[in-house]
Write a protein that holds these residues in place. Structure first.
Motif, mmCIF file in Angstrom:
data_model
loop_
_atom_site.group_PDB
_atom_site.id
_atom_site.type_symbol
_atom_site.label_atom_id
_atom_site.label_comp_id
_atom_site.label_asym_id
_atom_site.label_seq_id
_atom_site.Cartn_x
_atom_site.Cartn_y
_atom_site.Cartn_z
ATOM 1 N N HIS A 163 16.825 -5.668 -15.712
ATOM 2 C CA HIS A 163 16.514 -6.370 -15.841
ATOM 3 C C HIS A 163 14.597 -6.687 -15.006
ATOM 4 C CE1 HIS A 163 19.033 -6.576 -19.296
ATOM 5 N NE2 HIS A 163 20.524 -6.645 -18.369
ATOM 6 N N GLY A 164 14.695 -5.655 -14.326
ATOM 7 C CA GLY A 164 14.167 -6.196 -12.933
ATOM 8 C C GLY A 164 13.785 -7.949 -12.623
ATOM 9 N N TRP A 165 12.850 -8.488 -12.643
ATOM 10 C CA TRP A 165 12.480 -9.833 -12.434
ATOM 11 C C TRP A 165 13.321 -10.530 -13.105
ATOM 12 C CZ3 TRP A 165 10.588 -11.119 -8.077
ATOM 13 C CH2 TRP A 165 9.606 -10.769 -7.256
ATOM 14 N N SER A 166 13.441 -10.287 -14.295
ATOM 15 C CA SER A 166 14.044 -11.580 -15.180
ATOM 16 C C SER A 166 15.849 -11.488 -14.444
ATOM 17 C CB SER A 166 14.620 -10.584 -16.580
ATOM 18 O OG SER A 166 13.816 -10.689 -17.126
ATOM 19 N N ALA A 167 16.219 -10.197 -13.975
ATOM 20 C CA ALA A 167 17.927 -10.475 -13.634
ATOM 21 C C ALA A 167 17.673 -11.473 -11.894
ATOM 22 C CB ALA A 167 18.061 -8.874 -13.001
ATOM 23 N N PHE A 168 16.375 -11.598 -11.652
ATOM 24 C CA PHE A 168 16.670 -12.382 -10.101
ATOM 25 C C PHE A 168 16.496 -13.746 -10.940
ATOM 26 C CE2 PHE A 168 13.657 -14.130 -6.945
ATOM 27 C CZ PHE A 168 14.740 -14.935 -5.823
ATOM 28 N N PHE A 169 15.841 -14.086 -12.279
ATOM 29 C CA PHE A 169 15.840 -15.606 -12.101
ATOM 30 C C PHE A 169 16.326 -15.909 -13.682
ATOM 31 C CE2 PHE A 169 11.912 -14.554 -9.695
ATOM 32 C CZ PHE A 169 10.574 -15.956 -9.766
ATOM 33 N N ASP A 170 17.141 -15.148 -14.377
ATOM 34 C CA ASP A 170 17.539 -15.202 -15.084
ATOM 35 C C ASP A 170 19.302 -15.076 -14.952
ATOM 36 O OD1 ASP A 170 19.430 -16.208 -17.957
ATOM 37 O OD2 ASP A 170 17.930 -14.533 -19.082
ATOM 38 N N PRO A 171 19.737 -16.261 -14.815
ATOM 39 C CA PRO A 171 21.015 -15.884 -14.394
ATOM 40 C C PRO A 171 22.045 -15.461 -15.592
ATOM 41 C CG PRO A 171 20.835 -18.441 -13.356
ATOM 42 C CD PRO A 171 19.822 -17.869 -14.801
ATOM 43 N N PHE A 195 5.421 -13.061 -11.845
ATOM 44 C CA PHE A 195 5.737 -12.017 -12.341
ATOM 45 C C PHE A 195 6.700 -11.835 -12.912
ATOM 46 C CE2 PHE A 195 4.424 -10.717 -7.171
ATOM 47 C CZ PHE A 195 3.325 -10.538 -7.608
ATOM 48 N N TYR A 196 7.612 -13.021 -12.988
ATOM 49 C CA TYR A 196 9.096 -12.914 -14.001
ATOM 50 C C TYR A 196 8.333 -13.176 -15.375
ATOM 51 C CZ TYR A 196 12.683 -15.390 -16.725
ATOM 52 O OH TYR A 196 13.154 -16.079 -17.408
ATOM 53 N N LEU A 197 7.158 -14.434 -15.218
ATOM 54 C CA LEU A 197 6.419 -15.126 -16.256
ATOM 55 C C LEU A 197 5.205 -14.188 -17.159
ATOM 56 C CD1 LEU A 197 6.128 -18.568 -15.418
ATOM 57 C CD2 LEU A 197 8.354 -17.212 -16.982
ATOM 58 N N GLU A 198 5.449 -12.772 -15.810
ATOM 59 C CA GLU A 198 3.738 -12.263 -16.317
ATOM 60 C C GLU A 198 2.642 -12.829 -16.533
ATOM 61 O OE1 GLU A 198 4.949 -9.858 -19.660
ATOM 62 O OE2 GLU A 198 6.549 -8.657 -18.896
ATOM 63 N N GLN A 199 2.266 -14.149 -15.726
ATOM 64 C CA GLN A 199 1.447 -14.359 -15.074
ATOM 65 C C GLN A 199 0.962 -13.676 -13.615
ATOM 66 O OE1 GLN A 199 3.082 -18.874 -16.170
ATOM 67 N NE2 GLN A 199 2.926 -18.513 -14.180
ATOM 68 N N ASP A 200 -0.705 -14.057 -13.655
ATOM 69 C CA ASP A 200 -1.513 -13.874 -13.370
ATOM 70 C C ASP A 200 -1.011 -15.126 -11.261
ATOM 71 O OD1 ASP A 200 -3.246 -13.212 -10.547
ATOM 72 O OD2 ASP A 200 -4.801 -13.923 -11.827
#
Length: 382
Positions: A163-171, A195-200
């Motif tokens: 899951h990449g960044w999502s694993a870091f932010f989504d428990p 990065f998780y939200l795919e925004q600049d």
């Protein structure tokens, strides 16, 4: 009392020795533990100069010390976004490449060139000016950011790789009760959330701030710290944290020196480097306040010798900016010395010159936008 007298005698003796030293002095402002003393000694032996090094702990401190002019440093080593600011404010000398002959014989790593290009692009967007930052800076070390994790937590490695960044932010995407940590630097937290939200990561709007705040709240970081993050993951007191890749390697090399193999350390704690993540580059630059511009060029030229760079990397542990130095390091893969073998293997694993990660550096933000990010993070932590 006897000990005090001896100590006082030693201080007086050192003071007299320095006072009697007639060598020209090259003054450097560096990060702590960020140069191999053997490299400094080799430069002094080769040139007859004396090198004096002060240290500081943040880019903002680099800026403040140069701006104040209290000490006329000849070389400073700020990161990318601070170089942008210093160029903006005409604080840096344009390099004279005729005084850097070693530069003609080296090649920068592709990631280094990418960061230089990103600096130029963000400056163009921000100011409308086109700046070639290689006119002012020679890369010293560079690297990426990743997520250091506790590999004793079953399923955590798979969650990150899936899951990449999502694993870091989504428990909900990781094993239960995973303890997350974040650097105690609001702009880093904002960048990671972006990065998780795919925004600049270098654009600040009300919508992006609100989204980042929600993401950081969701992650529920239990620890905000600096060097303590890597130590706590290593010691099983934290499960993952956003850190410099070099922070992981710092702890890795200590374990290697204690006799563990790379595989044995990875089984305890490792680092996951997302496909797109934050990159940084620290740079050798000459302030306009330098009293010894020629001497500064000599030192920079010395640090463009691949053998010197490899020697420096051996102690500092961050990624070399030169392909030729990288090749020298990984040639140790065949070494019978276990430490050198593992050092080469670590460079191949975490700083591979053929890696395809997209590294995005921070750019200089306005004071108003930095205040907004600081306020957002303070809100989360309160």
């Amino acid at each position: 009392m006897k000990k005090l007298v001896i100590t006082m005698f030693a201080i007086v003796a050192i003071t007299l020795l320095v006072a009697c030293d007639q060598r020209q002095v090259l003054r450097i402002l560096n990060w702590g533990e960020y140069i191999n003393d053997d490299v400094v000694a080799a430069f002094e032996d080769a040139t007859g100069y004396r090198v004096s090094i002060d240290v500081t702990d943040s880019n903002e401190s680099f800026y403040a010390k140069i701006k104040s002019g209290t000490t006329a440093y000849d070389i400073v080593i700020p990161s990318d976004y601070m170089v942008e600011r210093m160029v903006d404010e005409d604080m840096l000398v344009k390099l004279d490449y005729t005084k850097l002959p070693n530069h003609a014989n080296v090649t920068y790593m592709e990631g280094v060139n990418d960061i230089f290009e990103a600096m130029t692009a963000t400056t163009l967007t921000r100011t409308g000016k086109t700046v070639d930052y290689t006119d002012y800076a020679v890369p010293y070390f560079w690297g990426s950011f990743g997520i250091i994790y506790n590999n004793r937590v079953e399923g955590l490695k798979t969650a990150l790789e899936t899951h990449g960044w999502s694993a870091f932010f989504d428990p909900s995407l990781t094993p239960a009760n995973v303890r997350r940590g974040m650097y105690d630097v609001p702009q880093y937290a904002y960048a990671a959330a972006s990065f998780y939200l795919e925004q600049d990561i270098n654009t600040v709007t009300t919508a992006s701030l609100n989204a980042a705040e929600e993401a950081i709240l969701q992650a529920n970081f239990v620890e905000w710290a600096d060097d303590l993050l890597k130590r706590n993951v290593e010691s099983n007191n934290l499960d993952m944290a956003f850190v410099y890749t070099g922070d992981y390697l710092d702890r890795l090399y200590i374990q290697l020196e204690d006799g563990k193999t790379l595989e044995e350390v990875q089984a305890i704690f490792d680092i996951y480097i997302p496909e797109t993540t934050m990159g940084f580059m620290d740079n050798l630059v000459i302030p306009t306040t330098s009293k010894s511009v020629d001497m500064a060029h000599e030192f920079i030229n010395f640090l463009l010798d691949p053998e010197v760079v490899a020697l420096n990397s051996e102690v500092v542990g961050y990624a070399t900016a030169l392909v030729e130095a990288y090749d020298l390091i990984v040639a140790n893969l065949d070494s019978e010395d276990e430490w050198y073998h593992n050092w080469a293997l670590a460079n191949l694993t975490y700083y591979n010159k053929n890696a395809t990660n997209v590294l995005v550096p921070l750019t200089t933000l306005s004071a108003a936008n930095i205040d907004k990010i600081n306020t957002m993070v303070d809100n989360v932590r309160s």
